[in-house]
Design a protein around this motif. Structure first.
Motif, mmCIF file in Angstrom:
data_model
loop_
_atom_site.group_PDB
_atom_site.id
_atom_site.type_symbol
_atom_site.label_atom_id
_atom_site.label_comp_id
_atom_site.label_asym_id
_atom_site.label_seq_id
_atom_site.Cartn_x
_atom_site.Cartn_y
_atom_site.Cartn_z
ATOM 1 N N PHE A 14 32.077 39.584 -32.841
ATOM 2 C CA PHE A 14 31.517 38.655 -33.818
ATOM 3 C C PHE A 14 32.233 37.320 -33.707
ATOM 4 O O PHE A 14 33.458 37.278 -33.552
ATOM 5 C CB PHE A 14 31.682 39.198 -35.247
ATOM 6 N N ALA A 15 31.475 36.229 -33.792
ATOM 7 C CA ALA A 15 32.046 34.897 -33.749
ATOM 8 C C ALA A 15 32.615 34.541 -35.115
ATOM 9 O O ALA A 15 31.906 34.599 -36.120
ATOM 10 C CB ALA A 15 30.988 33.875 -33.335
ATOM 11 N N ALA A 16 33.862 34.196 -35.135
ATOM 12 C CA ALA A 16 34.511 33.724 -36.360
ATOM 13 C C ALA A 16 34.495 32.198 -36.363
ATOM 14 O O ALA A 16 34.357 31.568 -35.310
ATOM 15 C CB ALA A 16 35.944 34.250 -36.429
ATOM 16 N N VAL A 40 23.656 44.051 -40.079
ATOM 17 C CA VAL A 40 24.649 43.008 -40.290
ATOM 18 C C VAL A 40 23.951 41.711 -39.923
ATOM 19 O O VAL A 40 23.444 41.562 -38.802
ATOM 20 C CB VAL A 40 25.912 43.223 -39.430
ATOM 21 N N ILE A 41 23.897 40.782 -40.885
ATOM 22 C CA ILE A 41 23.164 39.522 -40.713
ATOM 23 C C ILE A 41 24.032 38.340 -41.129
ATOM 24 O O ILE A 41 25.051 38.514 -41.781
ATOM 25 C CB ILE A 41 21.853 39.523 -41.540
ATOM 26 N N ALA A 82 32.201 42.373 -42.106
ATOM 27 C CA ALA A 82 31.211 41.324 -42.364
ATOM 28 C C ALA A 82 31.676 40.355 -43.443
ATOM 29 O O ALA A 82 31.566 39.136 -43.285
ATOM 30 C CB ALA A 82 29.870 41.956 -42.759
ATOM 31 N N ALA A 83 32.202 40.889 -44.532
ATOM 32 C CA ALA A 83 32.643 40.023 -45.628
ATOM 33 C C ALA A 83 33.734 39.067 -45.171
ATOM 34 O O ALA A 83 33.737 37.892 -45.547
ATOM 35 C CB ALA A 83 33.136 40.876 -46.798
ATOM 36 N N ALA A 84 34.645 39.543 -44.344
ATOM 37 C CA ALA A 84 35.734 38.689 -43.864
ATOM 38 C C ALA A 84 35.222 37.558 -42.976
ATOM 39 O O ALA A 84 35.872 36.520 -42.853
ATOM 40 C CB ALA A 84 36.752 39.531 -43.093
ATOM 41 N N LEU A 85 34.055 37.756 -42.363
ATOM 42 C CA LEU A 85 33.493 36.759 -41.449
ATOM 43 C C LEU A 85 32.350 35.956 -42.071
ATOM 44 O O LEU A 85 31.661 35.212 -41.389
ATOM 45 C CB LEU A 85 33.002 37.461 -40.175
#
Length: 135
Positions: free
Chosen positions: A76-78, A40-41, A23-26
């Motif tokens: 997850f969309a980056a 996860v938000i 999550a933090a990376a994204l």
């Protein structure tokens, strides 16, 4: 577009370490939901859509549900290739394993850049960015 999805895990602290790194990376956040789950938000201001991750069986699941039969796939969309690269590096540092190094994928490979890593329960977690075709 989904409003929320959820799946169960065996070990919440281990799952949370992995998901916090991803999550933090994204640019996403992980927040507490209950003693046996977290979310996860996007941010505390934008809580939908969310991914629910927990150890309990939600009350609305019936006995007929195949509860989180692994592996599931969550993508997850980056926002950029750099975020995809950061996701891959972060989840490996958090104990994840490589299931696809960052790079072009799929039939539209020139326009999709993704990376994959199984979470501690064997679910395939992806981060990817779709890019505009080259002019």
């Amino acid at each position: 577009m989904f409003g929320r999805i959820g799946y169960r895990v065996r070990d919440l602290p281990t799952a949370r370490r992995f998901d916090e790194a991803a999550a933090a990376a994204l640019g996403l956040q992980v927040i507490d939901n209950s003693e046996t789950s977290f979310l996860v938000i996007r941010s505390t201001e934008a809580r939908l859509p969310f991914v629910w991750i927990g150890t309990e069986q939600p009350a609305f699941w019936s006995a007929r549900h195949q509860v989180s039969a692994s592996p599931i796939h969550v993508a997850f969309a980056a926002k950029s290739r750099a975020e995809v690269d950061a996701f891959h590096k972060a989840v490996l540092a958090a104990g994840g394993t490589d299931n696809g190094k960052p790079g072009p994928r799929g039939p539209a490979a020139a326009h999709c850049y993704t990376a994959f890593a199984p979470d501690p329960d064997g679910n395939n977690i992806e981060a990817g960015v779709r890019e505009a075709p080259a002019a």
